[in-house]
Motif scaffolding. Structure first.
Motif, mmCIF file in Angstrom:
data_model
loop_
_atom_site.group_PDB
_atom_site.id
_atom_site.type_symbol
_atom_site.label_atom_id
_atom_site.label_comp_id
_atom_site.label_asym_id
_atom_site.label_seq_id
_atom_site.Cartn_x
_atom_site.Cartn_y
_atom_site.Cartn_z
ATOM 1 N N ASP A 11 31.839 21.097 23.141
ATOM 2 C CA ASP A 11 32.180 22.448 23.602
ATOM 3 C C ASP A 11 33.409 22.442 24.503
ATOM 4 O OD1 ASP A 11 30.009 23.596 22.232
ATOM 5 O OD2 ASP A 11 28.654 23.176 23.901
ATOM 6 N N GLY A 12 34.454 21.752 24.044
ATOM 7 C CA GLY A 12 35.706 21.750 24.790
ATOM 8 C C GLY A 12 35.896 20.563 25.703
ATOM 9 N N VAL A 13 34.925 19.653 25.769
ATOM 10 C CA VAL A 13 35.036 18.464 26.609
ATOM 11 C C VAL A 13 34.799 17.234 25.741
ATOM 12 C CG1 VAL A 13 34.143 17.217 28.611
ATOM 13 C CG2 VAL A 13 34.188 19.713 28.627
ATOM 14 N N THR A 14 35.757 16.320 25.703
ATOM 15 C CA THR A 14 35.579 15.085 24.945
ATOM 16 C C THR A 14 34.657 14.136 25.711
ATOM 17 O OG1 THR A 14 37.457 13.955 25.972
ATOM 18 C CG2 THR A 14 37.909 15.326 24.010
ATOM 19 N N LYS A 15 34.159 13.114 25.039
ATOM 20 C CA LYS A 15 33.293 12.163 25.730
ATOM 21 C C LYS A 15 34.022 11.435 26.853
ATOM 22 C CE LYS A 15 29.851 8.567 25.045
ATOM 23 N NZ LYS A 15 29.079 7.748 24.081
ATOM 24 N N PRO A 16 35.245 10.938 26.644
ATOM 25 C CA PRO A 16 35.954 10.307 27.767
ATOM 26 C C PRO A 16 36.144 11.249 28.951
ATOM 27 C CG PRO A 16 37.006 9.715 25.702
ATOM 28 C CD PRO A 16 36.012 10.792 25.377
ATOM 29 N N GLU A 17 36.449 12.525 28.671
ATOM 30 C CA GLU A 17 36.611 13.494 29.763
ATOM 31 C C GLU A 17 35.296 13.692 30.497
ATOM 32 O OE1 GLU A 17 40.137 16.520 28.212
ATOM 33 O OE2 GLU A 17 38.079 16.785 27.462
#
Length: 270
Positions: free
Chosen positions: A121-127
């Motif tokens: 939902d707009g956030v990658t796993k690294p982020e």
């Protein structure tokens, strides 16, 4: 090791894995009557619990406060430490700090579980992992200021897609240099994610600061298929002396679940 049982004061969490509900005084009375050493409380917010009232109840019933949960931060207030919105993340950190402040008055830790959030939902796993690591780093410093600890709980894959195993939690905490954040080993989540419960506990070692004492079906110990003997033996092996806390479904009813938990605890721990 000591025994503890959960009390939820969050209406929005009804149906969740808590033995006692809604009434703090009644929950403390029942916990003491069943023979628990402590209670683990899940409030809607820090201001929902009067510390003087809680102290009076604990003293009256000869109980300790094992931990205070932050789950309402997500369930009730929709706050996540990994939200794409920086304002929400800041509010989430502030909420956790307020619970930590309350718990510290009783020399107890706060718990981060569902508030860790997930990626997508707009956030990658690294982020998301960066946001979570940043939050835990700040909260580790707050725990140091309070002279207490914070508990971080890996959850199963159906509740988060960030950190699911004890080993992954150790990696995260080592990466941020956390000194005051400990791992909450929840045996229900571990039953889903770990290959071997005892090996996972041994691998996490001294990082473990709290244990949720639940069977494979999230019912009281002995009502599922978890073999608790090697789990408890490994906790003894690593020198764990904290709580085995019943964060379990109140099935078939709260009193039966509590009695079953105490019986299992006494059989395994003595």
């Amino acid at each position: 090791m000591l025994s503890a049982v959960t009390i939820s004061l969050v209406p929005e969490a009804r149906g969740g894995p808590f033995v006692y509900w809604d009434d703090l005084a009644e929950g403390c009375r029942e916990a003491a009557a069943r023979g628990f050493d402590a209670v683990e409380v899940f409030p809607p917010g820090a201001d929902a619990v009067d510390p003087l009232v809680l102290r009076s109840l604990l003293d009256e019933h000869g109980l300790a406060l094992a931990a205070v949960g932050t789950g309402a931060g997500w369930v009730k207030h929709k706050l996540s430490l990994t939200s794409p919105d920086a304002t929400v993340r800041d509010k989430a950190i502030a909420f956790v700090k307020s619970i930590m402040d309350l718990a510290a008055r009783f020399e107890a830790p706060a718990i981060i579980g569902s508030m860790q959030g997930r990626w997508g939902d707009g956030v990658t796993k690294p982020e998301a992992l960066r946001y979570l690591g940043h939050a835990l780093f700040k909260l580790d410093a707050h725990a140091a200021d309070l002279g207490t600890t914070l508990l971080y709980e890996p959850l199963n894959r159906y509740e988060t897609n960030l950190v699911n195993t004890l080993a992954d939690a150790v990696t995260l905490l080592n990466a941020i240099g956390a000194e005051r954040v400990k791992i909450l080993a929840d045996l229900y989540h571990m039953n889903i994610e770990e290959t071997n419960l005892a090996d996972a506990i041994r691998g996490a070692g001294s990082r473990i600061g709290h244990v949720h004492f639940a069977d494979s079906n999230r019912r009281a110990a002995g009502l599922g298929h978890t073999d608790f003997a090697p789990v408890v033996a490994t906790l003894v092996e690593i020198g764990y002396a904290g709580y085995l806390s019943a964060e379990i479904l109140p099935l078939p009813d709260a009193d039966t679940a509590a009695r079953q938990t105490v019986a299992a605890f006494r059989r395994l721990v003595g």
